[in-house]
Motif scaffolding. Structure first.
Motif, mmCIF file in Angstrom:
data_model
loop_
_atom_site.group_PDB
_atom_site.id
_atom_site.type_symbol
_atom_site.label_atom_id
_atom_site.label_comp_id
_atom_site.label_asym_id
_atom_site.label_seq_id
_atom_site.Cartn_x
_atom_site.Cartn_y
_atom_site.Cartn_z
ATOM 1 N N LYS A 1 -11.664 41.829 26.609
ATOM 2 C CA LYS A 1 -12.292 40.521 26.845
ATOM 3 C C LYS A 1 -11.841 39.922 28.169
ATOM 4 C CE LYS A 1 -14.642 36.782 25.667
ATOM 5 N NZ LYS A 1 -14.410 35.960 26.852
ATOM 6 N N ASP A 2 -10.523 39.914 28.427
ATOM 7 C CA ASP A 2 -10.020 39.382 29.691
ATOM 8 C C ASP A 2 -10.491 40.229 30.877
ATOM 9 O OD1 ASP A 2 -8.728 37.183 28.676
ATOM 10 O OD2 ASP A 2 -6.766 38.165 28.518
ATOM 11 N N TYR B 1 -13.256 41.923 31.061
ATOM 12 C CA TYR B 1 -14.678 41.603 31.267
ATOM 13 C C TYR B 1 -14.827 40.291 32.036
ATOM 14 C CZ TYR B 1 -19.384 39.951 30.146
ATOM 15 O OH TYR B 1 -20.659 39.456 30.236
ATOM 16 N N ASP B 2 -14.183 39.246 31.551
ATOM 17 C CA ASP B 2 -14.294 37.929 32.201
ATOM 18 C C ASP B 2 -13.740 37.965 33.625
ATOM 19 O OD1 ASP B 2 -15.405 36.869 29.911
ATOM 20 O OD2 ASP B 2 -13.498 36.090 29.127
ATOM 21 N N GLY B 3 -12.594 38.645 33.786
ATOM 22 C CA GLY B 3 -11.979 38.715 35.107
ATOM 23 C C GLY B 3 -12.833 39.486 36.094
ATOM 24 N N THR B 4 -13.370 40.619 35.649
ATOM 25 C CA THR B 4 -14.229 41.428 36.515
ATOM 26 C C THR B 4 -15.447 40.638 36.944
ATOM 27 O OG1 THR B 4 -13.504 43.495 35.483
ATOM 28 C CG2 THR B 4 -15.612 43.532 36.638
ATOM 29 N N LEU B 5 -16.075 39.978 35.991
ATOM 30 C CA LEU B 5 -17.272 39.187 36.290
ATOM 31 C C LEU B 5 -16.969 38.089 37.306
ATOM 32 C CD1 LEU B 5 -20.225 39.091 35.388
ATOM 33 C CD2 LEU B 5 -19.569 37.425 33.642
ATOM 34 N N ILE C 1 -15.384 48.572 32.715
ATOM 35 C CA ILE C 1 -16.044 47.493 31.962
ATOM 36 C C ILE C 1 -17.508 47.445 32.395
ATOM 37 C CG2 ILE C 1 -15.951 45.055 31.321
ATOM 38 C CD1 ILE C 1 -13.447 46.595 30.598
ATOM 39 N N VAL C 2 -18.302 48.382 31.871
ATOM 40 C CA VAL C 2 -19.697 48.492 32.299
ATOM 41 C C VAL C 2 -20.536 47.310 31.807
ATOM 42 C CG1 VAL C 2 -19.596 51.002 32.449
ATOM 43 C CG2 VAL C 2 -20.267 49.927 30.293
ATOM 44 N N GLU C 3 -20.062 46.622 30.773
ATOM 45 C CA GLU C 3 -20.832 45.493 30.248
ATOM 46 C C GLU C 3 -21.001 44.392 31.299
ATOM 47 O OE1 GLU C 3 -19.014 47.756 26.946
ATOM 48 O OE2 GLU C 3 -18.260 46.893 28.827
ATOM 49 N N ALA C 4 -20.050 44.305 32.223
ATOM 50 C CA ALA C 4 -20.133 43.266 33.259
ATOM 51 C C ALA C 4 -21.276 43.520 34.224
ATOM 52 C CB ALA C 4 -18.810 43.189 34.028
ATOM 53 N N ALA C 5 -21.701 44.774 34.327
ATOM 54 C CA ALA C 5 -22.748 45.120 35.288
ATOM 55 C C ALA C 5 -24.052 44.377 35.018
ATOM 56 C CB ALA C 5 -22.983 46.623 35.269
ATOM 57 N N GLU C 6 -24.424 44.208 33.748
ATOM 58 C CA GLU C 6 -25.675 43.521 33.411
ATOM 59 C C GLU C 6 -25.667 42.087 33.935
ATOM 60 O OE1 GLU C 6 -28.391 44.823 32.167
ATOM 61 O OE2 GLU C 6 -27.414 46.787 32.088
ATOM 62 N N GLU C 7 -24.532 41.411 33.786
ATOM 63 C CA GLU C 7 -24.418 40.034 34.280
ATOM 64 C C GLU C 7 -24.438 39.969 35.801
ATOM 65 O OE1 GLU C 7 -24.345 37.271 32.495
ATOM 66 O OE2 GLU C 7 -24.446 38.317 30.569
ATOM 67 N N LEU C 8 -23.940 41.014 36.438
ATOM 68 C CA LEU C 8 -23.833 41.007 37.900
ATOM 69 C C LEU C 8 -25.143 41.353 38.598
ATOM 70 C CD1 LEU C 8 -20.384 42.802 38.216
ATOM 71 C CD2 LEU C 8 -20.861 40.419 38.805
ATOM 72 N N LYS C 9 -26.145 41.785 37.853
ATOM 73 C CA LYS C 9 -27.421 42.178 38.466
ATOM 74 C C LYS C 9 -28.130 41.028 39.173
ATOM 75 C CE LYS C 9 -28.628 46.208 35.670
ATOM 76 N NZ LYS C 9 -29.578 46.773 34.678
ATOM 77 N N VAL C 10 -27.718 39.779 38.888
ATOM 78 C CA VAL C 10 -28.349 38.628 39.550
ATOM 79 C C VAL C 10 -27.982 38.576 41.033
ATOM 80 C CG1 VAL C 10 -28.428 37.273 37.442
ATOM 81 C CG2 VAL C 10 -26.419 37.114 38.924
ATOM 82 N N ASN C 11 -26.942 39.327 41.438
ATOM 83 C CA ASN C 11 -26.528 39.356 42.846
ATOM 84 C C ASN C 11 -27.296 40.458 43.573
ATOM 85 O OD1 ASN C 11 -23.971 37.476 42.887
ATOM 86 N ND2 ASN C 11 -23.730 38.787 41.080
ATOM 87 N N SER C 12 -28.163 40.063 44.457
ATOM 88 C CA SER C 12 -29.041 41.029 45.129
ATOM 89 C C SER C 12 -28.300 41.950 46.088
ATOM 90 C CB SER C 12 -30.143 40.287 45.891
ATOM 91 O OG SER C 12 -29.580 39.439 46.883
ATOM 92 N N ASN C 13 -27.112 41.548 46.534
ATOM 93 C CA ASN C 13 -26.395 42.372 47.513
ATOM 94 C C ASN C 13 -25.418 43.357 46.873
ATOM 95 O OD1 ASN C 13 -24.815 40.060 46.758
ATOM 96 N ND2 ASN C 13 -23.411 40.511 48.438
ATOM 97 N N ILE C 14 -25.444 43.478 45.521
ATOM 98 C CA ILE C 14 -24.601 44.462 44.853
ATOM 99 C C ILE C 14 -25.390 45.744 44.632
ATOM 100 C CG2 ILE C 14 -23.297 45.037 42.776
ATOM 101 C CD1 ILE C 14 -22.583 42.139 42.441
ATOM 102 N N ASN C 15 -24.820 46.855 45.073
ATOM 103 C CA ASN C 15 -25.433 48.167 44.907
ATOM 104 C C ASN C 15 -24.743 48.870 43.753
ATOM 105 O OD1 ASN C 15 -26.693 50.621 45.216
ATOM 106 N ND2 ASN C 15 -25.629 51.178 47.108
ATOM 107 N N PHE C 16 -25.469 49.180 42.691
ATOM 108 C CA PHE C 16 -24.896 49.799 41.492
ATOM 109 C C PHE C 16 -25.059 51.315 41.572
ATOM 110 C CE2 PHE C 16 -26.036 45.502 40.253
ATOM 111 C CZ PHE C 16 -24.897 45.079 39.584
ATOM 112 N N ARG C 17 -23.920 52.013 41.577
ATOM 113 C CA ARG C 17 -23.936 53.479 41.600
ATOM 114 C C ARG C 17 -23.008 53.992 40.512
ATOM 115 N NH1 ARG C 17 -25.411 55.395 46.672
ATOM 116 N NH2 ARG C 17 -25.750 57.405 45.646
#
Length: 451
Positions: A358-359, A361-365, A385-401
């Motif tokens: 939990k920490d 996830y929150d910290g990574t986000l 912590i792959v679950e954080a990736a879904e929340e981070l998709k709102v950032n257009s400058n993040i490239n997910f690989r």
């Protein structure tokens, strides 16, 4: 402004060996033939550059040696070692002779010729003369090989060497075959006093060229490429076929950054290649700013003024820090550096692995979202912590690989290749079952019950 890099980053990237048996980037490049050259190589790797002209000048010089097949300076190392010994040990000396009393001086020198003092001076003087003659020929060889396109760094060095060797007392040495006792004493004085600074310049140049030749040999040996380093205003990085030089038969990968995509978020299961890739990228950025070739097929990037990695962080027992607290302090350190220097490459491997899910996830986000707003730096962050990736998709400058995993006959196969997207593969329990850990523990219990 100096390139900003700390000891943690140098340890993470294995720039220098931590013990006698460990591999290092320095060891990879170290084909030097003399101690002075080895020291120069160490200095070059210790202090990456931020001056674009200096980076390009060094890179061009190294590439010139490689392209034209130079392997050494053709200076005998025993001769060089004795010349260095002679220059260092000034207690071995002779009184400077005078022309008026030259016959008497010759008599005295002849008596001294059997002494250790005279032997060291005579051999030292002769060694320096041989080195000057060879260096003179090497400067002309550089000109011949260049066909009028000699790198600017060599042009400056050649000009200075030839100016020194045009000084009359130095010029006569270029064709000298033998030297008389009277001249030994005379040139002992010239080398020790009148031309001491010029001689030191030439020795430093020999060490510098030895280091460049060493790097050129490594580039040929390992198939490294020469990076294109661009002005800061370009704000981009593109790597094709990047690989880690310590990995035998390494799988290479491609990656690209720019202002609109300056944060790379990497996911993948254990042992898939995340850490190795992050190290390969960090090493390439580091080497590019040292003016060295890099482990890739093609590599170009805009100048950055610092590199900060967090890959192998550990507890600090002396300070009473847990692993998680050490991670938090490292993130804080990076934030403080970014306030002063907002043009860096920042690499984090497995953010917050030292705390609960939990920490983590929150910290990574929170941390990744904050970094994503800094468009003037490059960020690479791997995580479990792959679950954080879904929340981070709102950032257009993040490239997910993520690292690709294939299944063959019910077993996962690691490809070590990056692909677009977010990994949902979880192989922790597979590895535990494969190694028979639970069964082994059960056997211990069984044995205890039967005793």
């Amino acid at each position: 402004m100096a390139f900003e890099v700390d000891n943690q980053t140098k340890r993470d990237l294995d720039i220098f060996a931590v013990n006698q048996d460990s591999k290092s980037i320095f060891g990879l490049f170290n084909f030097t033939t003399c101690k002075g050259g080895e020291n120069k190589l160490y200095h070059f790797l210790s202090e990456p550059l931020t001056d674009l002209d200096a980076i390009r000048g060094r890179s061009e010089a190294i590439a010139f040696f490689q392209q034209h097949g130079f392997t050494d300076l053709d200076i005998d190392m025993d001769t060089l070692s004795f010349a260095e010994y002679y220059q260092k040990h000034r207690e071995y000396s002779l009184r400077r002779p005078t022309k008026l009393w030259r016959p008497l001086n010759n008599q005295l020198l002849n008596k001294l010729r059997s002494s250790e003092n005279y032997f060291v001076v005579e051999k030292g003087v002769k060694s320096i003369i041989k080195i000057l003659q060879r260096l003179y020929k090497f400067c002309h060889l550089l000109d011949e090989k260049s066909s009028g396109t000699l790198p600017s760094l060599f042009q400056k060095r050649n000009k200075r060497i030839l100016e020194i060797l045009e000084i009359q007392e130095m010029k006569v040495l270029l064709d000298m075959i033998d030297i008389r006792p009277f001249d030994v004493a005379e040139y002992n004085y010239i080398f020790r006093y009148a031309q001491q600074r010029n001689l030191q310049y030439m020795f430093d140049l020999i060490y510098e060229y030895d280091a460049y030749l060493s790097v050129a040999k490594a580039a040929s040996e390992y198939g490294f490429c020469y990076p294109e380093v661009l002005p800061k205003t370009e704000n981009r990085l593109k790597a094709e076929g990047i690989f880690h030089p310590f990995v035998e038969n390494a799988i290479n990968n491609d990656i690209q950054f720019d202002t609109n995509s300056n944060l790379l978020f990497v996911t993948g299961p254990n042992m898939a290649g995340k850490s190795t890739f992050l190290k390969a990228l960090g090493v390439s950025v580091y080497l590019a700013h040292a003016g060295f070739p890099v482990p890739a097929k093609n590599f170009s990037m805009s100048l950055v003024s610092g590199l900060c990695t967090t890959i192998n962080i550990s507890d600090n027992l002396q300070s009473g820090y847990s692993h998680f607290y050490a991670e938090v302090l490292r993130v804080k350190h990076v934030a403080e550096r970014l306030k002063v220097n907002s043009n860096m490459m920042v690499i984090f491997d497995e953010l917050f692995r030292g705390t609960n899910v939990k920490d983590a996830y929150d910290g990574t986000l929170a941390i990744v979202s904050a970094f994503a707003r800094i468009k003037s730096s490059f960020f690479v962050i791997s995580t479990h912590i792959v679950e954080a990736a879904e929340e981070l998709k709102v950032n257009s400058n993040i490239n997910f690989r993520c690292f690709d995993i294939r299944e063959e006959n019910g077993h996962p196969v690691y490809t070590y290749k990056l692909k677009d997207g977010i990994s949902t593969d979880r192989l922790g329990m597979y590895i535990i079952r494969k190694e028979g850990v639970v069964e082994m523990i059960n056997e211990v219990l069984l044995n205890n019950n039967t005793e």
